[in-house]
Design an enzyme around this catalytic site. Structure first.
Site, PDB file in Angstrom:
ATOM      1  N   VAL A   1     -15.212 -15.585  19.135  1.00 21.11           N
ATOM      2  CA  VAL A   1     -14.732 -14.756  20.247  1.00 21.11           C
ATOM      3  C   VAL A   1     -13.236 -14.469  20.106  1.00 21.11           C
ATOM      4  O   VAL A   1     -12.791 -13.338  20.347  1.00 21.11           O
ATOM      5  CB  VAL A   1     -15.071 -15.394  21.609  1.00 21.11           C
ATOM      6  CG1 VAL A   1     -14.529 -14.547  22.757  1.00 21.11           C
ATOM      7  CG2 VAL A   1     -16.577 -15.574  21.759  1.00 21.11           C
ATOM      8  N   CYS A   2     -12.468 -15.456  19.690  1.00 22.06           N
ATOM      9  CA  CYS A   2     -11.028 -15.248  19.518  1.00 22.06           C
ATOM     10  C   CYS A   2     -10.754 -14.182  18.460  1.00 22.06           C
ATOM     11  O   CYS A   2      -9.877 -13.337  18.630  1.00 22.06           O
ATOM     12  CB  CYS A   2     -10.340 -16.557  19.136  1.00 22.06           C
ATOM     13  SG  CYS A   2     -10.441 -17.820  20.414  1.00 22.06           S
ATOM     14  N   THR A   3     -11.513 -14.213  17.385  1.00 16.39           N
ATOM     15  CA  THR A   3     -11.338 -13.219  16.332  1.00 16.39           C
ATOM     16  C   THR A   3     -11.650 -11.821  16.863  1.00 16.39           C
ATOM     17  O   THR A   3     -10.887 -10.873  16.651  1.00 16.39           O
ATOM     18  CB  THR A   3     -12.225 -13.556  15.119  1.00 16.39           C
ATOM     19  OG1 THR A   3     -11.835 -14.839  14.616  1.00 16.39           O
ATOM     20  CG2 THR A   3     -12.090 -12.511  14.025  1.00 16.39           C
TER      21      THR A   3
ATOM     22  N   LEU B   1      -8.712 -10.755  19.337  1.00 13.97           N
ATOM     23  CA  LEU B   1      -7.431 -10.407  18.715  1.00 13.97           C
ATOM     24  C   LEU B   1      -7.557  -9.210  17.785  1.00 13.97           C
ATOM     25  O   LEU B   1      -6.628  -8.407  17.693  1.00 13.97           O
ATOM     26  CB  LEU B   1      -6.835 -11.618  18.026  1.00 13.97           C
ATOM     27  CG  LEU B   1      -6.458 -12.749  19.005  1.00 13.97           C
ATOM     28  CD1 LEU B   1      -5.870 -13.933  18.268  1.00 13.97           C
ATOM     29  CD2 LEU B   1      -5.510 -12.270  20.088  1.00 13.97           C
TER      30      LEU B   1
ATOM     31  N   THR C   1     -12.143 -18.450  15.245  1.00 12.01           N
ATOM     32  CA  THR C   1     -13.353 -18.673  16.022  1.00 12.01           C
ATOM     33  C   THR C   1     -13.917 -17.303  16.406  1.00 12.01           C
ATOM     34  O   THR C   1     -13.182 -16.315  16.466  1.00 12.01           O
ATOM     35  CB  THR C   1     -13.086 -19.520  17.274  1.00 12.01           C
ATOM     36  OG1 THR C   1     -12.123 -18.846  18.081  1.00 12.01           O
ATOM     37  CG2 THR C   1     -12.563 -20.910  16.895  1.00 12.01           C
TER      38      THR C   1
END
Length: 163
Positions: A55-57, A60, A53
């Site tokens: 924002v998650c990408t 991380l 996703t």
């Protein structure tokens, strides 16, 4: 939403399956990660809603690119989300992520940390656990459209290491 552990209290222990790309980036090494096994080093627990996703990408990838800064502060970084290890492996390979991604498929650990949320599954949150297993800092996002920066985390970890 449950409040989860309070600052200054022992962080809830857990064991979760996960994996990390090897140094060469060619193999995904699977293991069980146990919080108590990390004692002696600080741990950054980064709960995130989902693999692949936007924002998650970004979050991380930011943490992965700063692994040397975390290592310099004697800290491990673990990503935790409800997807399975196979999803994590694909995600880690696609973006060259260098931290373990742990599978909390039943959201039991998210519940223990007070970040399980109806609809989205898991709230974006970061917990900094000292080498003694005590929760030193936390941030739980209400909406999750942003994340705590590498600089914020390393500054907070510097305070833990210096304490």
């Amino acid at each position: 939403m449950a409040s989860g552990p309070q600052l200054g209290s022992a962080a809830p222990d857990f064991t979760l399956p996960g994996g990390v790309l090897s140094g060469s980036g060619e193999t995904f090494e699977r293991a069980d990660y146990r919080l108590t096994a990390a004692r002696g080093r600080s741990v950054v627990l980064a709960f995130y809603p989902g693999d692949n996703t936007t924002v998650c990408t970004k979050q991380l990838c930011s943490y992965s690119s700063g692994m040397e800064a975390f290592e310099g502060l004697d800290a491990d970084v673990w990503g935790i989300s409800p997807q399975g290890v196979d999803s994590h492996e694909s995600f880690a390979r696609a973006f060259g992520l260098r931290m373990p991604l742990l599978a909390d498929e039943g959201r039991e650990i998210a519940k223990a940390y007070g970040v399980s949320a109806p609809g989205i599954g898991v709230r974006r949150a970061v917990f900094l656990i000292g080498p003694d297993g005590i929760l030193r800092w936390k941030h739980v996002a209400l909406l999750g459209a942003t994340f705590q920066s590498l600089d914020t985390l390393t500054n907070r970890l510097s305070g833990i290491k210096g304490a």
